[in-house]
Design a protein around this motif. Structure first.
Motif, PDB file in Angstrom:
ATOM      1  N   LEU A 104       1.097  12.217  46.413  1.00 17.03           N
ATOM      2  CA  LEU A 104       1.780  12.659  45.201  1.00 17.03           C
ATOM      3  C   LEU A 104       2.022  11.472  44.268  1.00 17.03           C
ATOM      4  O   LEU A 104       2.969  11.470  43.481  1.00 17.03           O
ATOM      5  CB  LEU A 104       3.123  13.317  45.553  1.00 17.03           C
ATOM      6  CG  LEU A 104       3.063  14.579  46.407  1.00 17.03           C
ATOM      7  CD1 LEU A 104       4.464  15.079  46.710  1.00 17.03           C
ATOM      8  CD2 LEU A 104       2.254  15.670  45.744  1.00 17.03           C
ATOM      9  N   GLY A 105       1.172  10.476  44.361  1.00 16.03           N
ATOM     10  CA  GLY A 105       1.318   9.297  43.533  1.00 16.03           C
ATOM     11  C   GLY A 105       1.152   9.594  42.056  1.00 16.03           C
ATOM     12  O   GLY A 105       0.569  10.602  41.665  1.00 16.03           O
ATOM     13  N   HIS A 106       1.691   8.720  41.224  1.00 14.82           N
ATOM     14  CA  HIS A 106       1.565   8.821  39.766  1.00 14.82           C
ATOM     15  C   HIS A 106       2.272  10.046  39.203  1.00 14.82           C
ATOM     16  O   HIS A 106       1.870  10.564  38.159  1.00 14.82           O
ATOM     17  CB  HIS A 106       0.090   8.838  39.345  1.00 14.82           C
ATOM     18  CG  HIS A 106      -0.655   7.588  39.672  1.00 14.82           C
ATOM     19  ND1 HIS A 106      -0.684   6.491  38.851  1.00 14.82           N
ATOM     20  CD2 HIS A 106      -1.401   7.267  40.761  1.00 14.82           C
ATOM     21  CE1 HIS A 106      -1.417   5.548  39.413  1.00 14.82           C
ATOM     22  NE2 HIS A 106      -1.855   5.989  40.570  1.00 14.82           N
ATOM     23  N   LEU A 126       3.681   8.071  47.741  1.00 13.44           N
ATOM     24  CA  LEU A 126       4.674   8.477  46.750  1.00 13.44           C
ATOM     25  C   LEU A 126       4.919   7.322  45.788  1.00 13.44           C
ATOM     26  O   LEU A 126       6.046   7.048  45.402  1.00 13.44           O
ATOM     27  CB  LEU A 126       5.984   8.868  47.437  1.00 13.44           C
ATOM     28  CG  LEU A 126       5.987  10.155  48.257  1.00 13.44           C
ATOM     29  CD1 LEU A 126       7.292  10.316  49.011  1.00 13.44           C
ATOM     30  CD2 LEU A 126       5.754  11.364  47.360  1.00 13.44           C
ATOM     31  N   ALA A 127       3.863   6.659  45.413  1.00 13.49           N
ATOM     32  CA  ALA A 127       3.986   5.442  44.608  1.00 13.49           C
ATOM     33  C   ALA A 127       3.957   5.740  43.118  1.00 13.49           C
ATOM     34  O   ALA A 127       3.436   6.749  42.670  1.00 13.49           O
ATOM     35  CB  ALA A 127       2.852   4.483  44.964  1.00 13.49           C
ATOM     36  N   ILE A 128       4.517   4.808  42.367  1.00 15.06           N
ATOM     37  CA  ILE A 128       4.487   4.798  40.902  1.00 15.06           C
ATOM     38  C   ILE A 128       5.153   6.034  40.318  1.00 15.06           C
ATOM     39  O   ILE A 128       4.650   6.654  39.399  1.00 15.06           O
ATOM     40  CB  ILE A 128       3.036   4.660  40.364  1.00 15.06           C
ATOM     41  CG1 ILE A 128       2.279   3.590  41.141  1.00 15.06           C
ATOM     42  CG2 ILE A 128       3.045   4.264  38.899  1.00 15.06           C
ATOM     43  CD1 ILE A 128       0.860   3.391  40.690  1.00 15.06           C
ATOM     44  N   HIS A 129       6.284   6.434  40.863  1.00 11.85           N
ATOM     45  CA  HIS A 129       7.045   7.492  40.206  1.00 11.85           C
ATOM     46  C   HIS A 129       8.536   7.381  40.522  1.00 11.85           C
ATOM     47  O   HIS A 129       9.234   8.367  40.659  1.00 11.85           O
ATOM     48  CB  HIS A 129       6.525   8.876  40.561  1.00 11.85           C
ATOM     49  CG  HIS A 129       6.445   9.165  42.028  1.00 11.85           C
ATOM     50  ND1 HIS A 129       7.490   8.955  42.884  1.00 11.85           N
ATOM     51  CD2 HIS A 129       5.443   9.655  42.782  1.00 11.85           C
ATOM     52  CE1 HIS A 129       7.142   9.323  44.102  1.00 11.85           C
ATOM     53  NE2 HIS A 129       5.904   9.738  44.078  1.00 11.85           N
ATOM     54  N   GLN A 130       9.047   6.166  40.672  1.00 13.34           N
ATOM     55  CA  GLN A 130      10.468   5.906  40.819  1.00 13.34           C
ATOM     56  C   GLN A 130      11.131   6.652  41.975  1.00 13.34           C
ATOM     57  O   GLN A 130      12.180   7.281  41.797  1.00 13.34           O
ATOM     58  CB  GLN A 130      11.220   6.223  39.515  1.00 13.34           C
ATOM     59  CG  GLN A 130      10.878   5.302  38.365  1.00 13.34           C
ATOM     60  CD  GLN A 130       9.568   5.663  37.690  1.00 13.34           C
ATOM     61  OE1 GLN A 130       9.353   6.809  37.358  1.00 13.34           O
ATOM     62  NE2 GLN A 130       8.708   4.688  37.487  1.00 13.34           N
TER      63      GLN A 130
END
Length: 263
Positions: A104-106, A126-130
């Motif tokens: 679910l990145g970005h 789960l990267a790049i979405h705070q």
């Protein structure tokens, strides 16, 4: 029958009662498909809990996407093509309790509560979405690979029980205490640059997990050996090459609502 298919059959109250009366006789059926049957997710989930056999399967909506509840792989990270997901879109994921690979990145998801409903989860991006709250990872004992960089994570204690972790990327968060990670002796790579972690904790971790490669200097969370190995023909690291297969990154996605089901 191995599979009983009621897809696209509207379960009126009378039809639903008839189906429930028949369920005890479906002794050999492994799966009961109820896609687009007209019942809400909550009611179908209650039926699945009440009647564990045959396995009840249906389709849930996740923002602009959809997937079946028995899917093993979910890849909803096509930010360049579809709207990003937010916390209000993630309820449907809680019904997908067989997921092993989740990307679910970005997106823009802060609460990862839904992974708590995925006990078989092995790979999570789960990267790049705070991301801020990762407490639900307490329910993911088989987690092996996690990218949780570029967020607002402060507490990593939920990862202490993920003893099968081998690859963990926590770069660019707000983590000041990695003592909960001291027991993750199977870790092979720990990327933790751009966090306010005391140097003495990093040194102590290296002592306790001497076979783990610890990166504290990467400006980009994916540079160096995280994804790339220039000595290999494809230039990818061994683990990232496997990741591409697990998520079918080379597969062209043509539907705005779904991905192919994967084992």
């Amino acid at each position: 029958d191995d599979v009983v298919d009621f897809n696209d059959v509207q379960l009126t109250p009378e039809r639903k009662d008839t189906l429930l009366a028949l369920l005890p006789y479906l002794r050999n059926a492994g799966r009961l498909d109820l896609e687009n049957c007209g019942l809400p997710d909550e009611e179908l989930a209650a039926l699945r809990e009440t009647y564990p056999s045959p396995k009840i399967v249906w389709r849930v909506t996740v923002g602009p996407y959809s997937c079946r509840t028995d899917v093993k792989m979910i890849r909803f990270s096509m930010f360049y093509k579809y709207p990003i997901l937010t916390d209000r879109d993630t309820k449907g994921l809680t019904y997908c309790n067989e997921v092993r690979y989740l990307d679910l990145g970005h997106n823009s998801i802060q609460d990862a509560y839904f992974v708590g409903f995925m006990p078989d989860l092995e790979v999570c991006i789960l990267a790049i979405h705070q991301p801020t709250d990762i407490s639900a990872f307490r329910n993911c004992p088989h987690l092996e690979y996690a990218e949780l960089f570029n967020g607002s994570i402060t507490d990593v204690s939920a990862l202490a029980g993920c003893t099968e972790l081998r690859h963990l990327n926590l770069c660019m968060n707000k983590i000041a205490d990695i003592t909960p990670l001291y027991g993750l002796t199977n870790l092979e790579r720990l990327w933790i640059s751009r966090n306010p972690i005391p140097p003495e904790q990093i040194e102590r971790f290296k002592e306790l997990v001497p076979n783990c490669v610890v990166n504290t200097t990467a400006e980009d969370p994916t540079i160096n050996e995280w994804r790339f190995d220039w000595s290999r023909p494809d230039n990818f690291s061994v683990r990232y090459a496997l990741l591409q297969k697990q998520f079918a990154y080379d597969r062209q996605i043509t539907s705005s609502v779904d991905l192919p089901d994967q084992d």
